[in-house]
Enzyme design. Structure first.
Site, PDB file in Angstrom:
ATOM      1  N   ASN A  37       0.803  -1.229  -0.110  1.00 48.31           N
ATOM      2  CA  ASN A  37      -0.048   0.000  -0.109  1.00 48.31           C
ATOM      3  C   ASN A  37       0.791   1.315  -0.137  1.00 48.31           C
ATOM      4  OD1 ASN A  37      -2.418   1.409   0.134  1.00 48.31           O
ATOM      5  ND2 ASN A  37      -2.953   0.848   2.234  1.00 48.31           N
ATOM      6  N   HIS A 122     -14.556  -3.938  11.130  1.00 46.47           N
ATOM      7  CA  HIS A 122     -14.034  -2.625  11.668  1.00 46.47           C
ATOM      8  C   HIS A 122     -15.021  -1.605  12.052  1.00 46.47           C
ATOM      9  CE1 HIS A 122      -9.676  -2.601   9.633  1.00 46.47           C
ATOM     10  NE2 HIS A 122     -10.243  -3.709  10.224  1.00 46.47           N
ATOM     11  N   ARG A 147     -13.511  -4.600  15.724  1.00 45.66           N
ATOM     12  CA  ARG A 147     -12.466  -3.754  16.151  1.00 45.66           C
ATOM     13  C   ARG A 147     -13.236  -2.464  16.338  1.00 45.66           C
ATOM     14  NH1 ARG A 147      -7.808  -1.622  12.481  1.00 45.66           N
ATOM     15  NH2 ARG A 147      -9.369  -0.057  11.863  1.00 45.66           N
ATOM     16  N   TYR A 159      -7.280   7.531  12.802  1.00 43.46           N
ATOM     17  CA  TYR A 159      -6.835   6.131  12.088  1.00 43.46           C
ATOM     18  C   TYR A 159      -8.129   5.251  12.459  1.00 43.46           C
ATOM     19  CZ  TYR A 159      -5.997   1.493  11.250  1.00 43.46           C
ATOM     20  OH  TYR A 159      -6.138   0.147  10.795  1.00 43.46           O
ATOM     21  N   ASP A 219      -6.715  -1.186  17.666  1.00 43.98           N
ATOM     22  CA  ASP A 219      -5.663  -1.106  16.987  1.00 43.98           C
ATOM     23  C   ASP A 219      -5.096   0.339  17.517  1.00 43.98           C
ATOM     24  OD1 ASP A 219      -3.428  -1.071  15.340  1.00 43.98           O
ATOM     25  OD2 ASP A 219      -4.669  -1.286  13.410  1.00 43.98           O
ATOM     26  N   HIS A 221      -2.012   1.199  16.358  1.00 46.90           N
ATOM     27  CA  HIS A 221      -1.376   1.591  15.199  1.00 46.90           C
ATOM     28  C   HIS A 221      -0.360   2.247  15.404  1.00 46.90           C
ATOM     29  CE1 HIS A 221      -1.852   2.615  10.783  1.00 46.90           C
ATOM     30  NE2 HIS A 221      -2.503   1.592  11.145  1.00 46.90           N
ATOM     31  N   GLU A 245      -3.703  -4.062  19.582  1.00 50.59           N
ATOM     32  CA  GLU A 245      -2.930  -4.358  18.636  1.00 50.59           C
ATOM     33  C   GLU A 245      -1.780  -3.434  18.195  1.00 50.59           C
ATOM     34  OE1 GLU A 245      -5.025  -4.642  14.685  1.00 50.59           O
ATOM     35  OE2 GLU A 245      -3.387  -4.130  13.756  1.00 50.59           O
ATOM     36  N   GLU A 271       1.918  -6.824  11.573  1.00 48.79           N
ATOM     37  CA  GLU A 271       1.271  -6.688  10.171  1.00 48.79           C
ATOM     38  C   GLU A 271       2.475  -6.218   9.262  1.00 48.79           C
ATOM     39  OE1 GLU A 271      -2.289  -4.092  10.973  1.00 48.79           O
ATOM     40  OE2 GLU A 271      -1.067  -2.350  10.338  1.00 48.79           O
ATOM     41  N   ARG A 292       0.246 -11.311  13.706  1.00 50.20           N
ATOM     42  CA  ARG A 292      -0.681 -10.593  12.678  1.00 50.20           C
ATOM     43  C   ARG A 292      -0.227 -10.633  11.449  1.00 50.20           C
ATOM     44  NH1 ARG A 292      -4.788  -8.335  12.219  1.00 50.20           N
ATOM     45  NH2 ARG A 292      -4.260  -6.095  11.987  1.00 50.20           N
ATOM     46  N   HIS A 321      -3.460 -10.184   9.323  1.00 51.33           N
ATOM     47  CA  HIS A 321      -3.794  -8.910   8.710  1.00 51.33           C
ATOM     48  C   HIS A 321      -4.528  -9.136   7.467  1.00 51.33           C
ATOM     49  CE1 HIS A 321      -2.205  -4.665   7.166  1.00 51.33           C
ATOM     50  NE2 HIS A 321      -3.035  -4.663   7.818  1.00 51.33           N
ATOM     51  N   ASP A 325      -6.162  -3.591   1.703  1.00 48.71           N
ATOM     52  CA  ASP A 325      -5.080  -3.579   0.952  1.00 48.71           C
ATOM     53  C   ASP A 325      -4.327  -4.848   0.806  1.00 48.71           C
ATOM     54  OD1 ASP A 325      -4.381  -2.060   3.490  1.00 48.71           O
ATOM     55  OD2 ASP A 325      -2.613  -2.617   3.301  1.00 48.71           O
ATOM     56  N   GLU A 348      -8.910 -10.737  10.492  1.00 47.84           N
ATOM     57  CA  GLU A 348      -9.460  -9.638   9.938  1.00 47.84           C
ATOM     58  C   GLU A 348      -9.922  -9.627   8.613  1.00 47.84           C
ATOM     59  OE1 GLU A 348      -6.292  -6.623   9.519  1.00 47.84           O
ATOM     60  OE2 GLU A 348      -7.967  -4.831   9.869  1.00 47.84           O
ATOM     61  N   TRP A 411       2.033   6.916  12.147  1.00 48.71           N
ATOM     62  CA  TRP A 411       0.534   7.165  11.769  1.00 48.71           C
ATOM     63  C   TRP A 411      -0.146   5.962  12.018  1.00 48.71           C
ATOM     64  CZ3 TRP A 411      -2.343   4.309   7.978  1.00 48.71           C
ATOM     65  CH2 TRP A 411      -3.785   4.865   7.892  1.00 48.71           C
TER      66      TRP A 411
HETATM   67  O1  KDG Z   1      -1.712  -0.090   4.337  1.00 46.45           O
HETATM   68  C1  KDG Z   1      -1.748   0.152   5.989  1.00 46.45           C
HETATM   69  C2  KDG Z   1      -2.861  -0.541   6.541  1.00 46.45           C
HETATM   70  O2  KDG Z   1      -2.948  -1.875   6.026  1.00 46.45           O
HETATM   71  C3  KDG Z   1      -3.205  -0.669   7.974  1.00 46.45           C
HETATM   72  O3  KDG Z   1      -3.364   0.937   8.393  1.00 46.45           O
HETATM   73  C4  KDG Z   1      -4.416  -1.274   8.356  1.00 46.45           C
HETATM   74  O4  KDG Z   1      -3.588  -1.314  10.540  1.00 46.45           O
HETATM   75  C5  KDG Z   1      -4.218  -1.776   9.637  1.00 46.45           C
HETATM   76  C6  KDG Z   1      -5.191  -2.995  10.167  1.00 46.45           C
HETATM   77  O5  KDG Z   1      -4.862  -3.194  11.143  1.00 46.45           O
HETATM   78  O6  KDG Z   1      -5.931  -3.307   9.196  1.00 46.45           O
HETATM   79 MG    MG Z   2      -3.414  -2.699  12.115  1.00 43.19          MG
END
Ligand code: KDG
Ligand code: MG
Length: 411
Positions: A37, A122, A147, A159, A219, A221, A245, A271, A292, A321, A325, A348, A411
């Site tokens: 991605n 999600h 989630r 996010y 998550d 992130h 996560e 991931e 993940r 994951h 994407d 997921e 991010w």
């Molecule tokens: O490309 C980035 C995404 O795959 C990511 O932000 C998604 O963290 C993610 C998730 O847990 O699905």
């Molecule tokens: Mg994630």
């Protein structure tokens, strides 16, 4: 059975995907996902310039040997570009082997260990009301676990929060394209203190509304320091999360040791990991509860099966994951692994957009909250090459964060 043809196909139906399509002298076609991605074209160049020329003429049955050859002969090992390229070859060869054997790939991996794979979706909202609606929508779609991501008062963008168009039922959903199309990444804002104060109140409200039985995930992130993550994990303990996560940046694996000392909230990570060397210690020291890693970014089906078997020795489970994407091909690959391994945990499942589902015809099913890869020979995904051609690549970047003083943040 000789690999006679290899093509790299880039398409952007609802978002960008990179697919390797191999064809053998016996007419079998195999597909592999190489989507990275926001950096898609780097993998396209790696495949076209450095992998495709090496594949032509090889025995398509030799999956392990081809994987080792691509991994070791490059000398420059690991990294997401290299491993996504190798993943695509590995998946395509498993797809071909399944078709040649007239069996779905999960049968070749040892057969089904369960009837279906529990999936989480999600659920998200800018506030509690929207979040509750989103949880209910997911339950109506059949999800048995969700989630939970929400807006934080004082922050503009967060996010994992769906855009208004998705909440209104629009096609351009956040989860179709977390990377936004355009020449530059979008800038978002972030404040860890605000987030950490707000999140436990959200989980308290969700538990009060939906009761103790619904498995809830979150998550982080990669946004917290180790001690912040430890504090958050501890403050979420009363709400009995299925997992927390990516509570800290994934490249600092030692951080999980500190987090683990302070909280019994289950932890999931992996991931963005590319090889066993990113996660070996986390597994053997039992610092996490869920792995993940994704078929696409971890070198394909072969290493994914190996890492899950390794994790099984420590009672650590899978939680692959599965955002949009990961293409339908990469997604199918991990469904076959998930069905076969003993230590499956959860999958997921974000759901691809309508145009993506037209370009990639899939035999997987989602019924009563359980995914199944289907029983077509191979991976069970067909690519409509002409359909793919209608949606050329469009530049897209993942967003990035700045703190209020202008500092770039994860991010
Ligand atoms: O490309 C980035 C995404 O795959 C990511 O932000 C998604 O963290 C993610 C998730 O847990 O699905
Ligand atoms: Mg994630």
């Amino acid at each position: 059975m000789i690999i006679e043809r290899a093509e790299v196909i880039v398409t952007s139906p609802n978002r960008n995907f990179v697919t390797l399509r191999l064809q053998t002298d016996e007419g079998h076609v195999g597909l592999g996902d190489a989507t990275l991605n926001g950096r898609e074209m780097a993998v396209v160049a790696y495949l076209k310039d450095h992998v495709v020329p090496l594949l032509l003429g090889l025995d398509a049955h030799k999956i392990e040997d081809t994987w080792q050859f691509l991994y070791r002969s490059s000398y420059w090992r690991r990294g997401p570009v290299t491993m996504a390229a190798i993943a695509a070859v590995d998946m395509a060869l498993w797809d071909i082997k399944g078709k040649a054997a007239n069996m779905p790939v999960y049968q070749l991996l040892g057969g089904a260990s369960r009837t279906g794979l529990m999936a989480y979706g999600h659920a998200s909202g800018v506030d509690t009301e929207q979040l509750f609606d989103s949880i209910r929508q997911h339950q109506e779609l059949g999800y048995r676990s969700v989630r939970v991501q929400t807006g934080v008062p004082g922050l503009k963008a967060i996010y994992g929060i769906a855009a208004q168009s998705m909440l209104d039922g629009g096609e351009e959903r956040y989860d179709h394209e977390p990377a936004r199309r355009g020449p530059k990444p979008a800038e978002e804002d972030w404040d860890t203190q605000k987030y950490m104060r707000h999140l436990p109140t959200v989980f308290e409200a969700v538990r009060n509304e939906f009761g103790p039985d619904l498995p809830l995930l979150h998550d982080g992130h990669h946004r917290m320091t180790p001690i912040q993550a430890a504090k958050l994990g501890k403050s979420l303990e009363p709400y009995d999360l299925f997992w927390l996560e990516d509570c800290t940046p994934a490249e600092n694996q030692d951080a999980l040791r500190l987090v683990r000392q302070h909280t019994i909230t289950p932890l999931a990570i992996g991931e963005i990991f590319n090889t066993i060397w990113d996660i070996q210690g986390l597994i053997s020291e039992q610092l996490i509860d869920y792995v993940r890693t994704a078929s696409t970014h971890f070198g394909g089906i072969s290493p994914l099966k190996k890492v899950m078997d390794f994790a099984a020795q420590y009672q650590i489970k899978s939680g692959c994951h599965g955002p949009t994407d990961i293409s339908p091909v990469g997604f199918a690959a991990q469904l076959h692994v998930g069905l076969a391994i003993h230590n499956f945990g959860i999958q997921e499942y974000m759901q691809h957009g309508t145009r993506t589902n037209e370009v990639f015809q899939q035999s997987m099913t989602f019924e009563n909250g359980l995914l199944h890869p289907g029983d077509q020979p191979g991976l069970g995904v067909e690519l409509d090459v002409d359909g793919a051609g209608k949606y050329p690549y469009e530049q897209a970047y993942l967003p990035f964060n700045r703190l209020s003083d202008g500092t770039v943040h994860d991010w």
